[in-house]
Design a protein around this motif. Structure first.
Motif, PDB file in Angstrom:
ATOM      1  N   LYS A   1       4.753  -2.038 -29.491  1.00  0.00           N
ATOM      2  CA  LYS A   1       3.418  -2.549 -29.181  1.00  0.00           C
ATOM      3  C   LYS A   1       3.329  -2.899 -27.696  1.00  0.00           C
ATOM      4  O   LYS A   1       2.904  -3.994 -27.314  1.00  0.00           O
ATOM      5  CB  LYS A   1       3.089  -3.755 -30.054  1.00  0.00           C
ATOM      6  N   HIS A   2       3.702  -1.940 -26.892  1.00  0.00           N
ATOM      7  CA  HIS A   2       3.729  -2.129 -25.448  1.00  0.00           C
ATOM      8  C   HIS A   2       2.902  -1.043 -24.792  1.00  0.00           C
ATOM      9  O   HIS A   2       3.036   0.150 -25.089  1.00  0.00           O
ATOM     10  CB  HIS A   2       5.182  -2.071 -24.954  1.00  0.00           C
ATOM     11  N   LEU A   3       2.046  -1.478 -23.886  1.00  0.00           N
ATOM     12  CA  LEU A   3       1.156  -0.590 -23.149  1.00  0.00           C
ATOM     13  C   LEU A   3       1.366  -0.841 -21.668  1.00  0.00           C
ATOM     14  O   LEU A   3       1.524  -1.992 -21.248  1.00  0.00           O
ATOM     15  CB  LEU A   3      -0.293  -0.902 -23.519  1.00  0.00           C
ATOM     16  N   SER A   4       1.394   0.234 -20.890  1.00  0.00           N
ATOM     17  CA  SER A   4       1.507   0.029 -19.444  1.00  0.00           C
ATOM     18  C   SER A   4       0.528   0.923 -18.709  1.00  0.00           C
ATOM     19  O   SER A   4       0.126   1.974 -19.206  1.00  0.00           O
ATOM     20  CB  SER A   4       2.933   0.278 -18.949  1.00  0.00           C
ATOM     21  N   LEU A   5       0.161   0.465 -17.520  1.00  0.00           N
ATOM     22  CA  LEU A   5      -0.709   1.228 -16.624  1.00  0.00           C
ATOM     23  C   LEU A   5       0.028   1.402 -15.312  1.00  0.00           C
ATOM     24  O   LEU A   5       0.415   0.412 -14.673  1.00  0.00           O
ATOM     25  CB  LEU A   5      -2.021   0.476 -16.382  1.00  0.00           C
ATOM     26  N   ARG A   6       0.239   2.641 -14.939  1.00  0.00           N
ATOM     27  CA  ARG A   6       0.872   2.917 -13.648  1.00  0.00           C
ATOM     28  C   ARG A   6      -0.175   3.479 -12.702  1.00  0.00           C
ATOM     29  O   ARG A   6      -0.899   4.421 -13.058  1.00  0.00           O
ATOM     30  CB  ARG A   6       2.032   3.910 -13.805  1.00  0.00           C
ATOM     31  N   ILE A   7      -0.272   2.889 -11.517  1.00  0.00           N
ATOM     32  CA  ILE A   7      -1.183   3.374 -10.487  1.00  0.00           C
ATOM     33  C   ILE A   7      -0.318   3.950  -9.371  1.00  0.00           C
ATOM     34  O   ILE A   7       0.459   3.224  -8.732  1.00  0.00           O
ATOM     35  CB  ILE A   7      -2.074   2.238  -9.936  1.00  0.00           C
ATOM     36  N   ALA A   8      -0.430   5.248  -9.166  1.00  0.00           N
ATOM     37  CA  ALA A   8       0.346   5.884  -8.101  1.00  0.00           C
ATOM     38  C   ALA A   8      -0.360   5.689  -6.764  1.00  0.00           C
ATOM     39  O   ALA A   8      -1.594   5.574  -6.699  1.00  0.00           O
ATOM     40  CB  ALA A   8       0.512   7.366  -8.398  1.00  0.00           C
ATOM     41  N   ASP A   9       0.439   5.624  -5.685  1.00  0.00           N
ATOM     42  CA  ASP A   9      -0.124   5.541  -4.333  1.00  0.00           C
ATOM     43  C   ASP A   9      -1.202   4.456  -4.264  1.00  0.00           C
ATOM     44  O   ASP A   9      -2.367   4.695  -3.922  1.00  0.00           O
ATOM     45  CB  ASP A   9      -0.708   6.906  -3.929  1.00  0.00           C
ATOM     46  N   THR A  10      -0.807   3.246  -4.598  1.00  0.00           N
ATOM     47  CA  THR A  10      -1.755   2.134  -4.681  1.00  0.00           C
ATOM     48  C   THR A  10      -2.433   1.885  -3.333  1.00  0.00           C
ATOM     49  O   THR A  10      -1.770   1.851  -2.294  1.00  0.00           O
ATOM     50  CB  THR A  10      -1.035   0.864  -5.150  1.00  0.00           C
ATOM     51  N   GLN A  11      -3.742   1.704  -3.386  1.00  0.00           N
ATOM     52  CA  GLN A  11      -4.546   1.468  -2.192  1.00  0.00           C
ATOM     53  C   GLN A  11      -5.094   0.047  -2.190  1.00  0.00           C
ATOM     54  O   GLN A  11      -5.174  -0.601  -3.241  1.00  0.00           O
ATOM     55  CB  GLN A  11      -5.708   2.464  -2.146  1.00  0.00           C
ATOM     56  N   THR A  12      -5.550  -0.405  -1.032  1.00  0.00           N
ATOM     57  CA  THR A  12      -6.092  -1.777  -0.955  1.00  0.00           C
ATOM     58  C   THR A  12      -7.315  -1.924  -1.857  1.00  0.00           C
ATOM     59  O   THR A  12      -7.567  -3.000  -2.402  1.00  0.00           O
ATOM     60  CB  THR A  12      -6.462  -2.149   0.493  1.00  0.00           C
ATOM     61  N   GLY A  13      -8.051  -0.833  -2.057  1.00  0.00           N
ATOM     62  CA  GLY A  13      -9.200  -0.879  -2.952  1.00  0.00           C
ATOM     63  C   GLY A  13      -8.837  -1.047  -4.412  1.00  0.00           C
ATOM     64  O   GLY A  13      -9.718  -1.276  -5.251  1.00  0.00           O
ATOM     65  N   ASP A  14      -7.564  -0.938  -4.726  1.00  0.00           N
ATOM     66  CA  ASP A  14      -7.114  -1.164  -6.107  1.00  0.00           C
ATOM     67  C   ASP A  14      -6.906  -2.647  -6.395  1.00  0.00           C
ATOM     68  O   ASP A  14      -6.675  -3.020  -7.552  1.00  0.00           O
ATOM     69  CB  ASP A  14      -5.800  -0.408  -6.368  1.00  0.00           C
ATOM     70  N   SER A  15      -6.979  -3.477  -5.372  1.00  0.00           N
ATOM     71  CA  SER A  15      -6.835  -4.920  -5.590  1.00  0.00           C
ATOM     72  C   SER A  15      -7.950  -5.418  -6.499  1.00  0.00           C
ATOM     73  O   SER A  15      -9.134  -5.232  -6.203  1.00  0.00           O
ATOM     74  CB  SER A  15      -6.896  -5.675  -4.251  1.00  0.00           C
ATOM     75  N   ALA A  16      -7.581  -6.018  -7.605  1.00  0.00           N
ATOM     76  CA  ALA A  16      -8.558  -6.441  -8.615  1.00  0.00           C
ATOM     77  C   ALA A  16      -7.793  -7.119  -9.749  1.00  0.00           C
ATOM     78  O   ALA A  16      -6.571  -7.261  -9.685  1.00  0.00           O
ATOM     79  CB  ALA A  16      -9.332  -5.234  -9.167  1.00  0.00           C
TER      80      ALA A  16
ATOM     81  N   GLU B   1       0.841  -1.191   0.000  1.00  0.00           N
ATOM     82  CA  GLU B   1       0.000   0.000   0.000  1.00  0.00           C
ATOM     83  C   GLU B   1       0.882   1.250   0.000  1.00  0.00           C
ATOM     84  O   GLU B   1       1.847   1.345   0.750  1.00  0.00           O
ATOM     85  CB  GLU B   1      -0.903  -0.012   1.232  1.00  0.00           C
ATOM     86  N   GLY B   2       0.538   2.203  -0.870  1.00  0.00           N
ATOM     87  CA  GLY B   2       1.311   3.433  -0.960  1.00  0.00           C
ATOM     88  C   GLY B   2       2.366   3.417  -2.052  1.00  0.00           C
ATOM     89  O   GLY B   2       2.817   4.475  -2.505  1.00  0.00           O
ATOM     90  N   ASP B   3       2.779   2.212  -2.471  1.00  0.00           N
ATOM     91  CA  ASP B   3       3.754   2.100  -3.568  1.00  0.00           C
ATOM     92  C   ASP B   3       3.039   2.322  -4.903  1.00  0.00           C
ATOM     93  O   ASP B   3       1.810   2.341  -4.990  1.00  0.00           O
ATOM     94  CB  ASP B   3       4.405   0.715  -3.561  1.00  0.00           C
ATOM     95  N   SER B   4       3.832   2.456  -5.959  1.00  0.00           N
ATOM     96  CA  SER B   4       3.275   2.515  -7.315  1.00  0.00           C
ATOM     97  C   SER B   4       3.200   1.113  -7.888  1.00  0.00           C
ATOM     98  O   SER B   4       4.060   0.268  -7.597  1.00  0.00           O
ATOM     99  CB  SER B   4       4.163   3.379  -8.219  1.00  0.00           C
ATOM    100  N   SER B   5       2.189   0.890  -8.700  1.00  0.00           N
ATOM    101  CA  SER B   5       2.032  -0.384  -9.413  1.00  0.00           C
ATOM    102  C   SER B   5       2.198  -0.103 -10.895  1.00  0.00           C
ATOM    103  O   SER B   5       1.698   0.907 -11.399  1.00  0.00           O
ATOM    104  CB  SER B   5       0.633  -0.961  -9.202  1.00  0.00           C
ATOM    105  N   VAL B   6       2.874  -1.002 -11.577  1.00  0.00           N
ATOM    106  CA  VAL B   6       2.985  -0.897 -13.034  1.00  0.00           C
ATOM    107  C   VAL B   6       2.564  -2.229 -13.638  1.00  0.00           C
ATOM    108  O   VAL B   6       3.179  -3.266 -13.361  1.00  0.00           O
ATOM    109  CB  VAL B   6       4.401  -0.533 -13.491  1.00  0.00           C
ATOM    110  N   ILE B   7       1.523  -2.186 -14.434  1.00  0.00           N
ATOM    111  CA  ILE B   7       1.012  -3.383 -15.105  1.00  0.00           C
ATOM    112  C   ILE B   7       1.320  -3.238 -16.592  1.00  0.00           C
ATOM    113  O   ILE B   7       1.023  -2.199 -17.193  1.00  0.00           O
ATOM    114  CB  ILE B   7      -0.498  -3.537 -14.881  1.00  0.00           C
ATOM    115  N   ASN B   8       1.916  -4.270 -17.152  1.00  0.00           N
ATOM    116  CA  ASN B   8       2.365  -4.220 -18.538  1.00  0.00           C
ATOM    117  C   ASN B   8       1.532  -5.108 -19.457  1.00  0.00           C
ATOM    118  O   ASN B   8       0.962  -6.115 -19.030  1.00  0.00           O
ATOM    119  CB  ASN B   8       3.843  -4.643 -18.630  1.00  0.00           C
ATOM    120  N   CYS B   9       1.528  -4.732 -20.716  1.00  0.00           N
ATOM    121  CA  CYS B   9       0.721  -5.434 -21.715  1.00  0.00           C
ATOM    122  C   CYS B   9       1.414  -5.303 -23.062  1.00  0.00           C
ATOM    123  O   CYS B   9       1.981  -4.248 -23.366  1.00  0.00           O
ATOM    124  CB  CYS B   9      -0.657  -4.768 -21.749  1.00  0.00           C
ATOM    125  N   THR B  10       1.405  -6.368 -23.825  1.00  0.00           N
ATOM    126  CA  THR B  10       1.863  -6.284 -25.208  1.00  0.00           C
ATOM    127  C   THR B  10       0.743  -6.749 -26.122  1.00  0.00           C
ATOM    128  O   THR B  10      -0.061  -7.613 -25.752  1.00  0.00           O
ATOM    129  CB  THR B  10       3.126  -7.139 -25.462  1.00  0.00           C
TER     130      THR B  10
END
Lengths: 113, 111
Positions: free
Chosen positions: B70-85, B14-23
């Motif tokens: 052909k790379h896509l990423s999603l960064r979520i700043a200040d990740t919260q427990t409600g971001d779990s999904a 919690e509080g860290d950034s998350s980076v999810i990657n996709c090609t």
């Protein structure tokens, strides 16, 4: 307010017993879609309606049919459900057929006993 | 061909950034999307990017697109427990609204 509404939330049917899932929308969108999502898999498009024009995906089994009696409602009929048809069924809408965002309902989780 | 790939699982504090990657493989994709799915629920559109953009920011979300790779990423700043999904990457093909989804990335946020 929910804009794409699916009923019921959970549906249980018996092997081989026809079942209908329903979807309604308040967005007045032209296009309505049905996706099938099996556990831990990506959603897969079954078919879609552009207004009254029905568009079936090539690999959608004949067991799956759909009806769209008016702009607001769309139904998914499974004529003879098999155990492999247990899945989450997601309805979605979009304003037009190209380059438009899709809005999804909450889904109907179908169990086949 | 149509193929969207994502890593299966990501765990952050919690509080860290998350980076999810996709090609993705279809270079004619016009829109690329990120959807969020909570347990037992439908898909919620989080954000999307048009293929002629390379970045889009929306509050805590940042989407980066590298069209060459052909790379896509999603960064979520200040990740919260409600971001779990589960987070799904999807592309739409040029001639229609058919969405091709990746298999989803499970994001687990530890408190």
């Amino acid at each position: 307010d929910a804009m794409v509404i699916q009923n019921p939330r959970y549906q249980v049917t018996q092997f081989g017993k026809p079942v209908t899932l329903s979807c309604s929308q308040t967005l007045n969108h032209n296009v309505m879609y049905w996706y099938q999502q099996k556990s831990s898999q990506a959603p897969k498009l079954l078919f879609h309606y552009y207004d009254k024009d029905f568009n079936n995906e090539a690999d959608t089994p004949d067991n799956f049919q759909s009806r769209r009696p008016n702009t607001s409602f769309c139904f998914l009929d499974i004529r003879s459900p098999g155990l492999g048809d247990a899945a989450m069924y997601l309805c979605a809408t979009s304003r037009a057929a190209t380059n438009e965002k899709l809005f999804f309902g909450s889904g109907t989780q179908l169990s086949v006993l | 061909g149509e193929d969207v790939e994502q890593s299966l699982f990501l765990s952050v504090r919690e509080g860290d950034s998350s980076v999810i990657n996709c090609t993705y493989t279809d270079s004619s994709s016009t829109y690329l999307y990120w959807y969020k799915q909570e347990p037992g629920a439908g898909l919620q559109l989080l954000t999307y990017i048009f293929s002629n953009m390379d970045m889009k920011q929306d509050q805590r979300l940042t989407v980066l697109l590298n069209k060459k790779d052909k790379h896509l990423s999603l960064r979520i700043a200040d990740t919260q427990t409600g971001d779990s999904a589960i987070y799904f990457c999807a592309e739409t093909l040029e001639y229609g609204n058919k969405l091709v989804f990746g298999a989803g990335t499970i994001l687990r946020v530890k408190s």
